[in-house]
Design a protein around this motif. Structure first.
Motif, PDB file in Angstrom:
ATOM      1  N   VAL A 344      -0.098  52.028  40.122  1.00  0.00           N
ATOM      2  CA  VAL A 344       1.058  51.682  39.301  1.00  0.00           C
ATOM      3  C   VAL A 344       0.842  50.280  38.732  1.00  0.00           C
ATOM      4  O   VAL A 344       0.439  49.362  39.454  1.00  0.00           O
ATOM      5  CB  VAL A 344       2.347  51.706  40.146  1.00  0.00           C
ATOM      6  N   TRP A 345       1.086  50.127  37.450  1.00  0.00           N
ATOM      7  CA  TRP A 345       0.951  48.829  36.785  1.00  0.00           C
ATOM      8  C   TRP A 345       2.150  48.680  35.858  1.00  0.00           C
ATOM      9  O   TRP A 345       2.146  49.143  34.730  1.00  0.00           O
ATOM     10  CB  TRP A 345      -0.362  48.762  36.018  1.00  0.00           C
ATOM     11  N   GLU A 346       3.215  48.043  36.349  1.00  0.00           N
ATOM     12  CA  GLU A 346       4.457  47.891  35.594  1.00  0.00           C
ATOM     13  C   GLU A 346       4.638  46.428  35.231  1.00  0.00           C
ATOM     14  O   GLU A 346       4.957  45.593  36.072  1.00  0.00           O
ATOM     15  CB  GLU A 346       5.649  48.385  36.427  1.00  0.00           C
ATOM     16  N   MET A 347       4.436  46.115  33.963  1.00  0.00           N
ATOM     17  CA  MET A 347       4.484  44.734  33.498  1.00  0.00           C
ATOM     18  C   MET A 347       5.906  44.324  33.132  1.00  0.00           C
ATOM     19  O   MET A 347       6.781  45.159  32.893  1.00  0.00           O
ATOM     20  CB  MET A 347       3.549  44.554  32.302  1.00  0.00           C
ATOM     21  N   PHE A 348       6.106  43.010  33.058  1.00  0.00           N
ATOM     22  CA  PHE A 348       7.410  42.449  32.731  1.00  0.00           C
ATOM     23  C   PHE A 348       7.360  41.699  31.412  1.00  0.00           C
ATOM     24  O   PHE A 348       6.284  41.369  30.907  1.00  0.00           O
ATOM     25  CB  PHE A 348       7.868  41.513  33.854  1.00  0.00           C
ATOM     26  N   ASP A 349       8.537  41.420  30.868  1.00  0.00           N
ATOM     27  CA  ASP A 349       8.597  40.787  29.546  1.00  0.00           C
ATOM     28  C   ASP A 349       8.319  39.290  29.642  1.00  0.00           C
ATOM     29  O   ASP A 349       8.084  38.736  30.712  1.00  0.00           O
ATOM     30  CB  ASP A 349       9.944  41.065  28.871  1.00  0.00           C
ATOM     31  N   ALA A 350       8.376  38.642  28.493  1.00  0.00           N
ATOM     32  CA  ALA A 350       7.915  37.254  28.374  1.00  0.00           C
ATOM     33  C   ALA A 350       8.654  36.296  29.297  1.00  0.00           C
ATOM     34  O   ALA A 350       8.041  35.419  29.905  1.00  0.00           O
ATOM     35  CB  ALA A 350       8.056  36.793  26.923  1.00  0.00           C
ATOM     36  N   GLY A 351       9.956  36.428  29.394  1.00  0.00           N
ATOM     37  CA  GLY A 351      10.719  35.448  30.159  1.00  0.00           C
ATOM     38  C   GLY A 351      10.934  35.800  31.614  1.00  0.00           C
ATOM     39  O   GLY A 351      11.596  35.052  32.341  1.00  0.00           O
ATOM     40  N   HIS A 352      10.361  36.895  32.055  1.00  0.00           N
ATOM     41  CA  HIS A 352      10.662  37.383  33.408  1.00  0.00           C
ATOM     42  C   HIS A 352      10.042  36.511  34.500  1.00  0.00           C
ATOM     43  O   HIS A 352       8.895  36.070  34.409  1.00  0.00           O
ATOM     44  CB  HIS A 352      10.146  38.815  33.570  1.00  0.00           C
ATOM     45  N   VAL A 353      10.829  36.283  35.553  1.00  0.00           N
ATOM     46  CA  VAL A 353      10.349  35.668  36.800  1.00  0.00           C
ATOM     47  C   VAL A 353      11.087  36.354  37.936  1.00  0.00           C
ATOM     48  O   VAL A 353      12.277  36.651  37.818  1.00  0.00           O
ATOM     49  CB  VAL A 353      10.626  34.146  36.839  1.00  0.00           C
ATOM     50  N   HIS A 354      10.411  36.636  39.036  1.00  0.00           N
ATOM     51  CA  HIS A 354      11.099  37.134  40.224  1.00  0.00           C
ATOM     52  C   HIS A 354      10.730  36.295  41.431  1.00  0.00           C
ATOM     53  O   HIS A 354       9.746  35.554  41.410  1.00  0.00           O
ATOM     54  CB  HIS A 354      10.859  38.629  40.458  1.00  0.00           C
ATOM     55  N   TYR A 355      11.517  36.423  42.493  1.00  0.00           N
ATOM     56  CA  TYR A 355      11.510  35.447  43.575  1.00  0.00           C
ATOM     57  C   TYR A 355      11.303  36.096  44.936  1.00  0.00           C
ATOM     58  O   TYR A 355      11.581  37.280  45.135  1.00  0.00           O
ATOM     59  CB  TYR A 355      12.839  34.679  43.590  1.00  0.00           C
ATOM     60  N   VAL A 356      10.859  35.265  45.873  1.00  0.00           N
ATOM     61  CA  VAL A 356      10.773  35.643  47.284  1.00  0.00           C
ATOM     62  C   VAL A 356      11.767  34.793  48.056  1.00  0.00           C
ATOM     63  O   VAL A 356      11.699  33.554  47.993  1.00  0.00           O
ATOM     64  CB  VAL A 356       9.359  35.420  47.851  1.00  0.00           C
TER      65      VAL A 356
END
Length: 435
Positions: A344-356
């Motif tokens: 699986v290779w699901e990319m995100f858009d330009a401004g995306h950030v996710h956190y831990v």
């Protein structure tokens, strides 16, 4: 009379009866010397803590050095801004290896950083030595003693004898949650294998004729079965000016059983050889004279991980949930290798950030244990997006500061009760204005 060759005398010895165990005392014990553990050890030492860094390999550096991965992922955000999301140790590495010509930056949907693994390994060894970090290599974790909701000590076996490390705080950066598991704490395992990869460096390549991006992947997809490959896709990362490339073209099991792990290593090398034969056939001008310079240690992506206070979910990753206890961030895609022939290779858009969040790094019933790296708590898809080196290093830094703040509150201090505002202030460079 002729002179004796040597005056060296020999002494007959036998193994002492009973248990002989060397005792080591430290403020912080870090189990696992990959990017997460090395960062935790370096950051803890810079905070003035006495640190012991332990690894099962005979060398430090973990997968980032000895699996021959060859590139840092997850440090930068997506195009077009390419923001640097993780700093700290990476700033030091970029300065050191950049000045010696041992890394370069490549931009596509994000920025990846290619590096010379030998130079990186030596930088790490010198940094750890200069900071006075005690190192134990070739060590197998035998047992973990728990007392009153705290990890009290860890017992290790080495070829040179047994050790017992007593520390105020522990970091599980083992990758397989080995410390947490030996402590008898709950862990997660996936219901089916999540495949690792056998990386290999090939040399004698012609960069003039190197395949265009996507061509290697397409050839492996079209002819992989014919050449006996499990994975039907992959990448060849050329290092400019050196006629070498790192191949990431295999899927191998990553079992936790010792006999199966050895079998998987041999099978992984067979897979790499098959892939090289295919590349020679399809790209003779680039790979016709290719030969193996080195096989890395088997790469392991997701095997066993802790059960934390909070399990990071794929929905939280997709939404970019900004947790109050966020300690690391990345924009890396969901990259789940749970199918033998693809992933699986699901990319995100330009401004995306996710956190831990810190809660995903802390088992609920232990006051002085923090996990960092690929063994933190997440569902399989969420973990696949935060187990790359950028956020893993940020987690290592967070573990060091969480333990430091807990210790500062007294001998009964807990990582579950630290001041999150102070923690986030210390980690501001890795969280930014959006953290």
């Amino acid at each position: 009379m002729p002179h004796a060759l040597t005056e060296l005398k020999l002494e007959a010895v036998t193994r002492p009866s009973g248990d002989s165990e060397q005792a080591v005392r430290a403020d912080v014990c870090v189990v696992g010397a990959g990017i997460a553990g090395s960062t935790a050890a370096i950051e803890s030492a810079r905070l003035g803590r006495d640190v012991v860094l332990v690894d099962s390999l005979p060398l430090i550096g973990g997968q980032m050095v000895h699996s021959l991965i060859g590139l840092f992922c997850g440090i930068f955000g997506n195009a077009p801004e390419y923001r640097q999301l993780t700093h700290g140790v990476f700033d030091d590495i970029f300065r050191a290896l950049g000045s010696s010509g041992d890394l370069y930056f490549s931009r596509g949907h994000t920025t990846t950083v290619f590096y010379n693994e030998v130079a990186l390994g030596r930088w790490l060894e010198k940094t750890v030595r200069d900071l006075g970090i005690q190192v134990v290599t070739g060590a197998v974790l035998q047992d973990v003693v728990m007392r009153d909701g705290r990890v009290f000590s860890a017992g290790l076996a080495t070829r040179y004898g047994n050790l017992r490390i007593r520390a105020d705080g522990f970091v599980d950066a083992s990758g397989d949650a080995a410390l947490t598991w030996q402590a008898g704490l709950p862990c997660w395992v996936p219901e089916r294998p999540i495949y690792g990869s056998q990386q290999v460096i090939v040399e004698n390549l012609s960069e003039e004729y190197k395949p265009e991006p996507g061509e290697v992947d397409a050839v492996l997809a079209a002819r992989g079965e014919e050449f006996g490959l499990l994975r039907r896709g992959g990448l060849a990362f050329f290092f400019p000016g050196r006629g070498t490339a790192v191949l990431n073209v295999t899927h191998i099991d990553a079992p936790l059983d010792p006999l199966d792990a050895s079998r998987a290593m041999f099978e992984g090398r067979d897979q790499a050889d098959h892939a090289i034969a295919l590349l020679r056939a399809e790209f003779p001008k680039a790979f016709g004279e290719a030969r193996v310079r080195a096989y890395g240690f088997p790469g392991r992506r997701q095997t066993r991980w802790i059960r934390g206070v909070h399990q990071l979910s794929v929905d939280e990753v997709r939404a970019g949930t900004a947790f109050p206890d966020a300690v690391a961030r990345t924009a890396w895609p969901i990259e789940l290798h749970d199918r033998s022939d693809g992933y699986v290779w699901e990319m995100f858009d330009a401004g995306h950030v996710h956190y831990v969040p810190l809660r995903s790094m802390t088992p609920p019933s232990v006051a002085n244990l923090v996990a960092a790296g690929r063994c933190v708590d997440g569902d399989a898809a969420a973990l696949s997006s935060v187990r790359v080196m950028g956020p893993c290093s940020a987690m290592g830094a967070a573990a060091a500061h969480a333990l430091d703040l807990a210790a500062a509150s007294g001998p009964d201090g807990s990582v579950h009760d630290i001041d999150l505002g102070r923690l986030r202030s210390r980690l501001a460079a890795n969280l930014g204005d959006d953290g």
